[in-house]
Design a protein around this motif. Sequence first.
Motif, PDB file in Angstrom:
ATOM      1  N   ALA A 141       0.848  -1.198   0.000  1.00 43.56           N
ATOM      2  CA  ALA A 141       0.000   0.000   0.000  1.00 43.56           C
ATOM      3  C   ALA A 141       0.887   1.253   0.000  1.00 43.56           C
ATOM      4  O   ALA A 141       0.621   2.217  -0.723  1.00 43.56           O
ATOM      5  CB  ALA A 141      -0.937  -0.009   1.206  1.00 43.56           C
ATOM      6  N   GLU A 171       0.953   4.001   5.931  1.00 46.19           N
ATOM      7  CA  GLU A 171       0.995   2.571   5.597  1.00 46.19           C
ATOM      8  C   GLU A 171       2.266   1.916   6.149  1.00 46.19           C
ATOM      9  O   GLU A 171       2.231   0.780   6.609  1.00 46.19           O
ATOM     10  CB  GLU A 171       0.892   2.353   4.081  1.00 46.19           C
ATOM     11  CG  GLU A 171      -0.392   2.873   3.453  1.00 46.19           C
ATOM     12  CD  GLU A 171      -1.675   2.260   4.014  1.00 46.19           C
ATOM     13  OE1 GLU A 171      -1.604   1.308   4.822  1.00 46.19           O
ATOM     14  OE2 GLU A 171      -2.754   2.741   3.650  1.00 46.19           O
ATOM     15  N   HIS A 190      -8.411  -0.095  -3.414  1.00 44.72           N
ATOM     16  CA  HIS A 190      -7.349  -0.769  -2.672  1.00 44.72           C
ATOM     17  C   HIS A 190      -7.682  -0.827  -1.187  1.00 44.72           C
ATOM     18  O   HIS A 190      -7.513  -1.870  -0.545  1.00 44.72           O
ATOM     19  CB  HIS A 190      -6.011  -0.072  -2.896  1.00 44.72           C
ATOM     20  CG  HIS A 190      -4.916  -0.709  -2.112  1.00 44.72           C
ATOM     21  ND1 HIS A 190      -4.356  -1.914  -2.468  1.00 44.72           N
ATOM     22  CD2 HIS A 190      -4.337  -0.349  -0.951  1.00 44.72           C
ATOM     23  CE1 HIS A 190      -3.468  -2.257  -1.558  1.00 44.72           C
ATOM     24  NE2 HIS A 190      -3.422  -1.331  -0.644  1.00 44.72           N
TER      25      HIS A 190
END
Length: 165
Positions: free
Chosen positions: A20, A50, A93
């Motif tokens: 990510a 992330e 995502h």
Amino acid sequence: MLSKKIQAALNDQINNEFYAAYLYLSMSGYFRETNLAGFAHWMQMQRQEEIAHAMKIFDFVYDRDGLVELQALKKPPARFESPLDVMEQALGHEREVTAKINDLYELAVKEKDYPTQALLQWFITEQVEEEASALQIVEQLKMIGDSRAALLMLDRELGARTMGE
Ligand SMILES: [Fe+2]
Ligand SMILES: [Fe+2]
């Protein structure tokens, strides 16, 4: 002590979080290229978040006397069509990550691993925020449509984001 199954699943999630970060870095590059410095900054904040997520799991695994084995990162997309395309992919995502966190939680329940459940509760709450912030930008970009002036205003707003928002 972590079960082998939970350890493997947490290792996979570390990889998902680093991926990510890599994806958001690639998206940040797109915004740099298209002179939307505020969007680029927002993506850099996401990237940092992330990495912090990955490190939270990394530390947890060792705290539980487990072992991390870092895996290869897959290549993120490098070309995007528009700011809306980027943000829709970011939202997609985040929804995938939410599904993975939910699966992990289910496994932790099945394995009666309470500390992992506690860790994942933090991630479950975080994912609600992650999806909401991406969705809000998607919706705003839809409202903006072809207005360059409105896009620049949103860019300025996103550029003011600080860590933890
Ligand atoms: Fe994350
Ligand atoms: Fe995220």
